[in-house]
Design an enzyme around this catalytic site. Structure first.
Site, PDB file in Angstrom:
ATOM      1  N   SER A   1       0.797  -1.243   0.000  1.00 50.27           N
ATOM      2  CA  SER A   1       0.000   0.000   0.000  1.00 50.27           C
ATOM      3  C   SER A   1       0.819   1.278   0.000  1.00 50.27           C
ATOM      4  O   SER A   1       0.255   2.355  -0.189  1.00 50.27           O
ATOM      5  CB  SER A   1      -0.954   0.015   1.197  1.00 50.27           C
ATOM      6  OG  SER A   1      -2.035  -0.834   0.933  1.00 50.27           O
TER       7      SER A   1
ATOM      8  N   LYS B   1       0.370   3.382  -3.007  1.00 46.24           N
ATOM      9  CA  LYS B   1      -0.789   4.269  -3.177  1.00 46.24           C
ATOM     10  C   LYS B   1      -0.388   5.744  -3.152  1.00 46.24           C
ATOM     11  O   LYS B   1      -1.089   6.594  -3.689  1.00 46.24           O
ATOM     12  CB  LYS B   1      -1.827   3.973  -2.081  1.00 46.24           C
ATOM     13  CG  LYS B   1      -2.417   2.552  -2.176  1.00 46.24           C
ATOM     14  CD  LYS B   1      -3.248   2.201  -0.949  1.00 46.24           C
ATOM     15  CE  LYS B   1      -3.783   0.777  -1.012  1.00 46.24           C
ATOM     16  NZ  LYS B   1      -4.457   0.355   0.234  1.00 46.24           N
TER      17      LYS B   1
ATOM     18  N   TYR C   1      -3.913  -2.852 -10.048  1.00 45.42           N
ATOM     19  CA  TYR C   1      -3.669  -2.526  -8.630  1.00 45.42           C
ATOM     20  C   TYR C   1      -2.789  -3.589  -7.957  1.00 45.42           C
ATOM     21  O   TYR C   1      -1.858  -3.265  -7.224  1.00 45.42           O
ATOM     22  CB  TYR C   1      -5.033  -2.381  -7.943  1.00 45.42           C
ATOM     23  CG  TYR C   1      -4.981  -2.358  -6.441  1.00 45.42           C
ATOM     24  CD1 TYR C   1      -4.651  -1.188  -5.753  1.00 45.42           C
ATOM     25  CD2 TYR C   1      -5.258  -3.507  -5.693  1.00 45.42           C
ATOM     26  CE1 TYR C   1      -4.608  -1.173  -4.363  1.00 45.42           C
ATOM     27  CE2 TYR C   1      -5.220  -3.499  -4.312  1.00 45.42           C
ATOM     28  CZ  TYR C   1      -4.888  -2.339  -3.651  1.00 45.42           C
ATOM     29  OH  TYR C   1      -4.830  -2.326  -2.280  1.00 45.42           O
TER      30      TYR C   1
ATOM     31  N   TYR D   1      -4.741   3.794   8.059  1.00 43.24           N
ATOM     32  CA  TYR D   1      -6.102   3.246   8.233  1.00 43.24           C
ATOM     33  C   TYR D   1      -6.639   3.587   9.616  1.00 43.24           C
ATOM     34  O   TYR D   1      -6.502   4.734  10.046  1.00 43.24           O
ATOM     35  CB  TYR D   1      -6.123   1.732   7.967  1.00 43.24           C
ATOM     36  CG  TYR D   1      -5.262   1.371   6.793  1.00 43.24           C
ATOM     37  CD1 TYR D   1      -5.619   1.797   5.509  1.00 43.24           C
ATOM     38  CD2 TYR D   1      -4.064   0.685   6.937  1.00 43.24           C
ATOM     39  CE1 TYR D   1      -4.820   1.522   4.417  1.00 43.24           C
ATOM     40  CE2 TYR D   1      -3.255   0.407   5.848  1.00 43.24           C
ATOM     41  CZ  TYR D   1      -3.646   0.826   4.598  1.00 43.24           C
ATOM     42  OH  TYR D   1      -2.849   0.560   3.532  1.00 43.24           O
TER      43      TYR D   1
ATOM     44  N   VAL E   1       1.172  -3.645   3.834  1.00 47.59           N
ATOM     45  CA  VAL E   1       1.153  -4.933   4.534  1.00 47.59           C
ATOM     46  C   VAL E   1       2.422  -5.766   4.314  1.00 47.59           C
ATOM     47  O   VAL E   1       2.585  -6.808   4.927  1.00 47.59           O
ATOM     48  CB  VAL E   1      -0.094  -5.813   4.210  1.00 47.59           C
ATOM     49  CG1 VAL E   1      -1.353  -5.253   4.831  1.00 47.59           C
ATOM     50  CG2 VAL E   1      -0.245  -6.040   2.726  1.00 47.59           C
TER      51      VAL E   1
HETATM   52  N1  GLN Z   1      -2.350  -5.317  -1.896  1.00 50.82           N
HETATM   53  C1  GLN Z   1      -2.846  -5.209  -0.558  1.00 50.82           C
HETATM   54  C2  GLN Z   1      -4.354  -5.383  -0.524  1.00 50.82           C
HETATM   55  O1  GLN Z   1      -5.022  -4.866  -1.361  1.00 50.82           O
HETATM   56  C3  GLN Z   1      -2.442  -3.889   0.013  1.00 50.82           C
HETATM   57  C4  GLN Z   1      -2.998  -3.642   1.409  1.00 50.82           C
HETATM   58  C5  GLN Z   1      -2.050  -2.913   2.309  1.00 50.82           C
HETATM   59  O2  GLN Z   1      -0.846  -2.864   2.080  1.00 50.82           O
HETATM   60  N2  GLN Z   1      -2.570  -2.406   3.395  1.00 50.82           N
HETATM   61  O3  GLN Z   1      -4.894  -6.021   0.314  1.00 50.82           O
END
Ligand code: GLN
Length: 314
Positions: free
Chosen positions: A72, A75, A199, A247, A265
């Site tokens: 993530s 992003k 994505y 988050y 993650v």
């Molecule tokens: N590719 C992961 C997902 O969509 C990214 C989530 C994350 O890093 N928080 O679940």
């Protein structure tokens, strides 16, 4: 000792070496994400930290040259591209408020008619990717993303780990559900499988702490940092990182660290000290909110020892 105009009692290299030592000995390292099976195979006993100051000096500790899946954290880069392409128009499709929900939550999306709360939760990031994908092929968009990252990192050796992308594609039902739900509300312009596929590949970009901290310099806006996007966009992305970058752990990160950050993650976190530094930290074990457990602790220590905070007062 002065670093970018700030006096520190201890040498910055010593500070981060001490932090790496403490983290290497930490007994509670959190849980490695295993809902993407390829990520579940990563050894939790790793820790890296890299600091790139605006004056061009760099500091490295621990496993800062081992590549990991940025997930993530990607992003931040796609949001920069989307703001460059669409400008303010983007905000008709995605909000700018913290969600107070887990990164993959569906809950508010139903109540708010398929318009995600912010660009850093999964639903919001899918909309951002969908927006930059419109009228283009996935390969072209991913190529542009890699060019952007490589240019700002000044490193051509940054790639997508296809096995991680394939692993997430095979277990991507939840993101597909989010995408289909938004498509039902007319907030997705490409077929859900195409947007999700793009994505999953953007999330599978693999970088070291060194590369990520170098790439993050476009958000520092210091005297020597690269200016790939407008100063206005830099401020806005930093604001979103502070309020939404972790988050439902965003408030806690702001309280403990006091700096804009974006987690993934894979266990990486990109942290910006506006005007001063770009920091990347990595430790694969996650806390309950899906943010790196030791990564968060390490930047909390670093902020306390350096006095770096957008709120002052330490
Ligand atoms: N590719 C992961 C997902 O969509 C990214 C989530 C994350 O890093 N928080 O679940």
């Amino acid at each position: 000792m002065f670093y970018c105009g700030v006096r520190m009692g201890q040498d910055l290299q010593e500070i981060i070496d001490d932090i790496a030592r403490e983290m290497n000995a930490a007994p509670d390292r959190g849980q490695v994400a295993d809902y993407i099976p390829e990520l579940g195979r990563v050894d939790a006993d790793q820790f890296g930290l890299f600091v790139a100051l605006a004056d061009g000096s760099t500091y490295s500790a621990g496993d800062a040259d081992i590549p990991f899946s940025i997930q993530s954290v990607s992003k931040v880069f796609t949001l920069a591209l989307a703001l460059g392409k669409l400008g303010h128009e983007l905000w008709s499709r995605v909000g700018r408020e913290p969600s107070g929900q887990p990164f993959n939550s569906m809950f508010l999306l139903e109540r708010e008619n398929g318009v995600p709360r912010n660009p850093f939760i999964n639903s919001g990031a899918l909309v951002v990717t969908d927006a930059i994908l419109e009228g283009h092929k996935p390969d072209a968009v991913l190529g542009e993303l890699l060019r952007f990252i490589r240019e700002v990192a000044e490193d051509g050796d940054i790639h997508i780990d296809k096995s991680v992308a394939a692993s997430e594609t095979a277990h991507g039902d939840r993101n597909m559900a989010l995408a289909h739900f938004m498509a039902a509300h007319g907030n997705l312009r490409n077929p859900p499988a195409l947007t999700c596929g793009t994505y999953f590949h953007q999330c599978a970009v693999e970088m070291t702490c060194r590369q990520l901290a170098m790439a993050g310099r476009f958000l520092v806006a210091g005297p020597g940092s690269p200016s790939l996007i407008s100063p206005k966009s830099v401020r806005r992305i930093n604001a979103l990182m502070l309020t939404c970058g972790h988050y439902d752990g965003s408030g806690d990160f702001a309280y403990r660290v006091g700096l804009p950050g974006k987690s993934g993650v894979g266990g990486g976190i990109l942290v910006i000290v506006p005007g001063r530094a770009s920091i990347a930290v990595w430790s694969p074990g996650l806390n309950e909110q899906g943010n790196s457990q030791l990564g968060t602790l390490a930047v909390e220590r670093l902020a306390a020892k350096t006095g770096w905070s957008i709120f002052g007062g330490i």
